[in-house]
Design a protein around this motif. Structure first.
Motif, PDB file in Angstrom:
ATOM      1  N   GLU A   1       0.827  -1.207   0.000  1.00  0.00           N
ATOM      2  CA  GLU A   1       0.000   0.000   0.000  1.00  0.00           C
ATOM      3  C   GLU A   1       0.862   1.258   0.000  1.00  0.00           C
ATOM      4  OE1 GLU A   1      -2.463  -0.431   3.386  1.00  0.00           O
ATOM      5  OE2 GLU A   1      -3.852  -1.863   2.436  1.00  0.00           O
ATOM      6  N   ASN A   2       1.963   1.224   0.717  1.00  0.00           N
ATOM      7  CA  ASN A   2       2.871   2.368   0.742  1.00  0.00           C
ATOM      8  C   ASN A   2       3.514   2.586  -0.627  1.00  0.00           C
ATOM      9  OD1 ASN A   2       4.378   4.499   1.943  1.00  0.00           O
ATOM     10  ND2 ASN A   2       6.128   3.118   2.181  1.00  0.00           N
ATOM     11  N   ALA A   3       3.872   1.479  -1.304  1.00  0.00           N
ATOM     12  CA  ALA A   3       4.472   1.600  -2.636  1.00  0.00           C
ATOM     13  C   ALA A   3       3.469   2.153  -3.641  1.00  0.00           C
ATOM     14  CB  ALA A   3       4.985   0.235  -3.092  1.00  0.00           C
ATOM     15  N   ILE A   4       2.204   1.757  -3.510  1.00  0.00           N
ATOM     16  CA  ILE A   4       1.178   2.262  -4.427  1.00  0.00           C
ATOM     17  C   ILE A   4       0.972   3.759  -4.223  1.00  0.00           C
ATOM     18  CG2 ILE A   4      -1.277   2.145  -4.987  1.00  0.00           C
ATOM     19  CD1 ILE A   4      -1.158  -0.839  -4.355  1.00  0.00           C
ATOM     20  N   SER A   5       0.946   4.168  -2.969  1.00  0.00           N
ATOM     21  CA  SER A   5       0.736   5.595  -2.696  1.00  0.00           C
ATOM     22  C   SER A   5       1.905   6.445  -3.188  1.00  0.00           C
ATOM     23  CB  SER A   5       0.528   5.814  -1.196  1.00  0.00           C
ATOM     24  OG  SER A   5       1.684   5.408  -0.469  1.00  0.00           O
ATOM     25  N   GLU A   6       3.122   5.898  -3.119  1.00  0.00           N
ATOM     26  CA  GLU A   6       4.299   6.640  -3.578  1.00  0.00           C
ATOM     27  C   GLU A   6       4.550   6.468  -5.068  1.00  0.00           C
ATOM     28  OE1 GLU A   6       7.553   5.373  -1.230  1.00  0.00           O
ATOM     29  OE2 GLU A   6       6.850   6.351   0.626  1.00  0.00           O
ATOM     30  N   GLY A   7       3.936   5.434  -5.677  1.00  0.00           N
ATOM     31  CA  GLY A   7       4.153   5.179  -7.091  1.00  0.00           C
ATOM     32  C   GLY A   7       5.513   4.604  -7.399  1.00  0.00           C
ATOM     33  N   ARG A   8       6.155   4.021  -6.410  1.00  0.00           N
ATOM     34  CA  ARG A   8       7.505   3.493  -6.598  1.00  0.00           C
ATOM     35  C   ARG A   8       7.740   2.368  -5.598  1.00  0.00           C
ATOM     36  NH1 ARG A   8      12.217   5.544  -8.727  1.00  0.00           N
ATOM     37  NH2 ARG A   8      11.121   7.502  -9.189  1.00  0.00           N
TER      38      ARG A   8
ATOM     39  N   GLY B   1      10.951   0.621  -4.337  1.00  0.00           N
ATOM     40  CA  GLY B   1      12.404   0.681  -4.392  1.00  0.00           C
ATOM     41  C   GLY B   1      12.841   1.636  -5.476  1.00  0.00           C
ATOM     42  N   THR B   2      13.533   1.112  -6.475  1.00  0.00           N
ATOM     43  CA  THR B   2      13.977   1.932  -7.609  1.00  0.00           C
ATOM     44  C   THR B   2      13.084   1.761  -8.833  1.00  0.00           C
ATOM     45  OG1 THR B   2      15.471   0.156  -8.323  1.00  0.00           O
ATOM     46  CG2 THR B   2      16.368   1.812  -6.818  1.00  0.00           C
ATOM     47  N   VAL B   3      12.019   0.966  -8.699  1.00  0.00           N
ATOM     48  CA  VAL B   3      11.125   0.686  -9.833  1.00  0.00           C
ATOM     49  C   VAL B   3       9.921   1.611  -9.761  1.00  0.00           C
ATOM     50  CG1 VAL B   3       9.728  -1.060 -10.991  1.00  0.00           C
ATOM     51  CG2 VAL B   3      11.874  -1.713  -9.874  1.00  0.00           C
ATOM     52  N   VAL B   4       9.647   2.291 -10.859  1.00  0.00           N
ATOM     53  CA  VAL B   4       8.485   3.172 -10.940  1.00  0.00           C
ATOM     54  C   VAL B   4       7.266   2.340 -11.316  1.00  0.00           C
ATOM     55  CG1 VAL B   4       7.487   5.177 -12.087  1.00  0.00           C
ATOM     56  CG2 VAL B   4       9.938   5.115 -11.590  1.00  0.00           C
ATOM     57  N   LEU B   5       6.198   2.479 -10.553  1.00  0.00           N
ATOM     58  CA  LEU B   5       4.974   1.720 -10.796  1.00  0.00           C
ATOM     59  C   LEU B   5       4.089   2.460 -11.787  1.00  0.00           C
ATOM     60  CD1 LEU B   5       4.108   0.643  -7.135  1.00  0.00           C
ATOM     61  CD2 LEU B   5       5.472  -0.585  -8.834  1.00  0.00           C
ATOM     62  N   THR B   6       3.560   1.718 -12.748  1.00  0.00           N
ATOM     63  CA  THR B   6       2.653   2.289 -13.741  1.00  0.00           C
ATOM     64  C   THR B   6       1.387   1.443 -13.808  1.00  0.00           C
ATOM     65  OG1 THR B   6       3.701   0.986 -15.505  1.00  0.00           O
ATOM     66  CG2 THR B   6       4.551   3.215 -15.114  1.00  0.00           C
ATOM     67  N   ASP B   7       0.310   2.042 -14.279  1.00  0.00           N
ATOM     68  CA  ASP B   7      -0.959   1.329 -14.412  1.00  0.00           C
ATOM     69  C   ASP B   7      -0.904   0.368 -15.594  1.00  0.00           C
ATOM     70  OD1 ASP B   7      -1.993   2.694 -12.274  1.00  0.00           O
ATOM     71  OD2 ASP B   7      -2.825   4.308 -13.513  1.00  0.00           O
ATOM     72  N   ASN B   8      -1.520  -0.797 -15.403  1.00  0.00           N
ATOM     73  CA  ASN B   8      -1.607  -1.799 -16.464  1.00  0.00           C
ATOM     74  C   ASN B   8      -3.017  -2.367 -16.442  1.00  0.00           C
ATOM     75  OD1 ASN B   8      -1.388  -3.912 -18.271  1.00  0.00           O
ATOM     76  ND2 ASN B   8       0.633  -4.548 -17.555  1.00  0.00           N
ATOM     77  N   SER B   9      -3.777  -2.079 -17.472  1.00  0.00           N
ATOM     78  CA  SER B   9      -5.178  -2.506 -17.516  1.00  0.00           C
ATOM     79  C   SER B   9      -5.327  -4.018 -17.635  1.00  0.00           C
ATOM     80  CB  SER B   9      -5.888  -1.827 -18.692  1.00  0.00           C
ATOM     81  OG  SER B   9      -5.233  -2.156 -19.922  1.00  0.00           O
ATOM     82  N   LYS B  10      -4.276  -4.721 -18.057  1.00  0.00           N
ATOM     83  CA  LYS B  10      -4.356  -6.172 -18.207  1.00  0.00           C
ATOM     84  C   LYS B  10      -4.250  -6.907 -16.870  1.00  0.00           C
ATOM     85  CE  LYS B  10      -2.406  -6.169 -22.873  1.00  0.00           C
ATOM     86  NZ  LYS B  10      -1.329  -6.707 -23.752  1.00  0.00           N
ATOM     87  N   ILE B  11      -3.740  -6.234 -15.854  1.00  0.00           N
ATOM     88  CA  ILE B  11      -3.581  -6.858 -14.541  1.00  0.00           C
ATOM     89  C   ILE B  11      -4.815  -6.553 -13.702  1.00  0.00           C
ATOM     90  CG2 ILE B  11      -2.202  -6.949 -12.442  1.00  0.00           C
ATOM     91  CD1 ILE B  11       0.217  -6.193 -14.065  1.00  0.00           C
ATOM     92  N   VAL B  12      -5.510  -7.600 -13.291  1.00  0.00           N
ATOM     93  CA  VAL B  12      -6.729  -7.447 -12.502  1.00  0.00           C
ATOM     94  C   VAL B  12      -6.359  -7.389 -11.027  1.00  0.00           C
ATOM     95  CG1 VAL B  12      -8.973  -8.444 -11.935  1.00  0.00           C
ATOM     96  CG2 VAL B  12      -8.029  -8.711 -14.242  1.00  0.00           C
TER      97      VAL B  12
END
Length: 228
Positions: free
Chosen positions: A51-58, A60-71
């Motif tokens: 949840e913390n990674a989702i709120s920060e969008g990162r 570790g060193t990986v930037v999180l992006t939205d992917n519509s294929k992942i449910v």
């Protein structure tokens, strides 16, 4: 999901031990069910980190992006489904192909569990409130189940109850103890046997020397002794 997998791994490791009894295994499974149910109200470390990674969008060193294929997994639904599956996979006294009803099977298992619990000190009531003849009915039923002499085993069980030494098991009670410990709590022992069958190249099996092969090919009345 990671927190639930860690809990299931811990449960599996405990059930694989040869010293785990049916009564203790039942206790472990109920503990895991309560723990998993609690995850729905009190998220653990991995969920909080996600949840913390989702709120920060990162992460570790990986930037999180939205992917519509992942449910996205419904967390509460996943917890309820896992808890229900564990509850439905409790121990039973009936075969999966048997004609006995589920209610009768559950009743028989509860009755067997009550019989087995009297043999473990952790399940005894305090000595101050322990009734006279505690557990003797259950021990008698177990003796009938395993075809053991009832009188001598009950006398030994009385000595066992009154003993102040934790590991002091009377000799007449040990056959009943051994019978109850032979009841498997998981398929781990069967899987150990399959693992041993897969060990092809071992010092024990690779002993087919020329002399032994020649001896086995001759008309020897008992050539197997040469391989021992």
């Amino acid at each position: 999901m990671c927190d639930t997998l860690n809990e299931l791994a811990l449960l599996s490791e405990c059930l694989q031990k040869r010293t785990t009894s049916v009564a203790y295994a039942d206790k472990l499974i109920h503990q895991s069910i309560r723990f998993i149910n609690g995850l729905g109200e009190r998220p653990r470390t991995k969920v909080l980190a996600a949840e913390n990674a989702i709120s920060e969008g990162r992460l570790g060193t990986v930037v999180l992006t939205d992917n519509s294929k992942i449910v996205t997994i419904n967390h509460q639904q996943f917890i309820r489904s896992l808890s229900n599956n564990l509850s439905h996979r409790m121990f039973t006294t009936a075969s999966s192909r048997g004609a006995a009803s589920q209610a009768q099977s559950d009743s028989d298992y509860v009755h067997l569990l009550a019989q087995l619990k009297v043999l473990e000190r952790d399940n005894w009531p305090p000595a101050q409130i322990m009734p006279p003849g505690y557990g003797e009915v259950q021990v008698s039923e177990l003796c009938q189940r395993f075809r053991l002499p009832t009188v001598s085993v009950i006398n030994a069980f009385r000595d066992f109850v009154e003993s102040t030494v934790d590991d002091a098991t009377p000799a007449e009670l040990r056959p009943l103890m051994n019978c109850t410990r032979l009841i498997p709590c998981s398929t781990a022992e069967c899987e150990r046997g399959f693992s041993q069958m897969n060990l092809i190249i071992t010092p024990t099996r690779n002993r087919s020397l020329i002399e032994r092969a020649a001896a086995a090919s001759r008309k020897d009345p008992d050539p197997l002794w040469r391989f021992l």
